[in-house]
Enzyme design. Sequence first.
Site, PDB file in Angstrom:
ATOM      1  N   ASP A 291      16.565 -40.067 -41.317  1.00 42.43           N
ATOM      2  CA  ASP A 291      17.163 -41.315 -40.855  1.00 42.43           C
ATOM      3  C   ASP A 291      16.082 -42.274 -40.358  1.00 42.43           C
ATOM      4  O   ASP A 291      14.967 -41.860 -40.021  1.00 42.43           O
ATOM      5  CB  ASP A 291      18.157 -41.051 -39.727  1.00 42.43           C
ATOM      6  N   GLU A 292      16.422 -43.531 -40.289  1.00 44.05           N
ATOM      7  CA  GLU A 292      15.609 -44.564 -39.639  1.00 44.05           C
ATOM      8  C   GLU A 292      14.139 -44.519 -40.060  1.00 44.05           C
ATOM      9  O   GLU A 292      13.240 -44.710 -39.245  1.00 44.05           O
ATOM     10  CB  GLU A 292      15.744 -44.458 -38.120  1.00 44.05           C
ATOM     11  N   ALA A 293      13.902 -44.264 -41.356  1.00 44.95           N
ATOM     12  CA  ALA A 293      12.527 -44.231 -41.873  1.00 44.95           C
ATOM     13  C   ALA A 293      12.114 -45.652 -42.254  1.00 44.95           C
ATOM     14  O   ALA A 293      11.765 -45.940 -43.412  1.00 44.95           O
ATOM     15  CB  ALA A 293      12.445 -43.282 -43.061  1.00 44.95           C
TER      16      ALA A 293
END
Length: 546
Positions: free
Chosen positions: A357-359
């Site tokens: 996530d949230e890369a």
Amino acid sequence: MRRRSARKHPSRPLLRRSRLIRLLGALLLAAAATGAGGGTAEAAAPAVPADDTDPRARVVPVPATVTPGGTPYTLTRRTAIRVPGTAQARGVGDYLAGVLRPSTGYPLPVTAAAGEDGIRLRLATTGREVEDLGAEGYRLEADADAVTITARQPAGLFHGVQTLRQLLPAAVERRTAQSGPWRVPGGTITDVPRFAYRGAMLDVSRHFFTVPQVKRYIDQLALYKINKLHLHLSDDQGWRIAIDSWPRLATYGGSTQVGGGRGGFYSKDDYREIVRYAQSRYLTVVPEIDMPGHTNAALASYARLNCDGVAPPLYTGTNVGFSSLCVPKDVTYDFVDDVVRELAALTPGPYLHIGGDEAHSTSPQDYAAFMDRVQPVVAKYGKTVIGWHQLTGARPAEGAVAQYWGLKGDEREVVAAAKAGTKMILSPGNRAYLDMKYTKDTPLGLDWAGYVEVRQSYDWNPGAYLKGAPASAVLGVEAPLWSETVSTSDHIEYLAFPRVAGIAELGWSPAATHDWDAYRVRLAAQGPRWDALGIDFYRSPQVLWE
């Protein structure tokens, strides 16, 4: 997932003041509900039946089918726990005795001797009486002579024991002798879970929690038939599991936490003990190493994991999206292989969570390339991939599971993946995230997904949540607890309870039983039990607590 900065941790006195305010508010609502023409719809819930003859008045998750009636069973000093069968079944009997002995003061011997009286735990692998129970279901029958719990597997016996606990008075949970009487309502309960995956996640990376603290949470989750413990073991602020081939991950990357505290990490023996203890409560540990983002602790520990070869400083804030493993470097995949290999060897369960996530610091092309190389590594070591739902924007491997944490359930890539066969674990941020504040006035938590009171957390249907996706795509539900504002067991409990009980019910109970007004009556009956267990819970004014 974690989009806002954490607020300063409230002190225990602040928590106490908040609880006092809410308790007074609940009392005022209750008084209004009984007044002529006063009160609100939220305050009009019926009281829990005083005679306790119907199990549906007290048990969470609500059982699939209940036939109340008949003479109650009363525990006495002569009661024995009868467990003919396997060592695992005997372990369930020993566990039950350990719960009941301190409060009742009774000896409650655990014996393999057959008999028609007492508390009887039976395993039956064949026959019509158990053909519908599956791996986790049970049947509980109570009359004047005995309480009999029948299951096909020890997990079913264990879940039946949790129901038995809730059928007994709340004082049975206390660790000192109480007065009783200890009556179990007469009748029959036949109970099986709706979903195979019923999880709770604890973030031990933002703030580190010790082995005893994790065990305490496991015990609390087990009461509500949660069967997966997802441990978020790595993030920007801390790496929490020892990896022999990369020792600085833990010794340096695990040396701090949010706010600059000393941090900590689990040795391999520590982790094995958590796994063992979870297994004894019929929870499977699902470890997570978040990547390619949320990796600053790893990048700070080893300069060669960075594209420029320069290690950043350790990070103790709460921002997200700024870190990334170096996707083009071969050493990145040596690192991933070593970590996955060692962690898989420690983990007997089928799943290994790779985050994803949230890369934001990884380009979409690099993200897809990274996932194409990492997912086969997980499979090589015998595990099934779980990733946050951003995995659906890449190419989920066959059999991979996506964990949804969005707010609307209509994301095109998620729905398309579900239609194509990717199984989904549902953790919508505005429903299942336990780190969201209840209201603007509650002292702990974040609010990027909004305020999540008890009703909002409970009142949704996992089977119909993803718009246009088949219900068969839903593997189950999970309640994550991120720890930006959470640093003690007291904090964990305040944010988890009551909401984790509602997520547990959504995971276990049939969709046809879903009803807020009935649920909050049963939830109210949990308050004295949590008090007896020393659980520091949020007394929502939406519930008329006993």
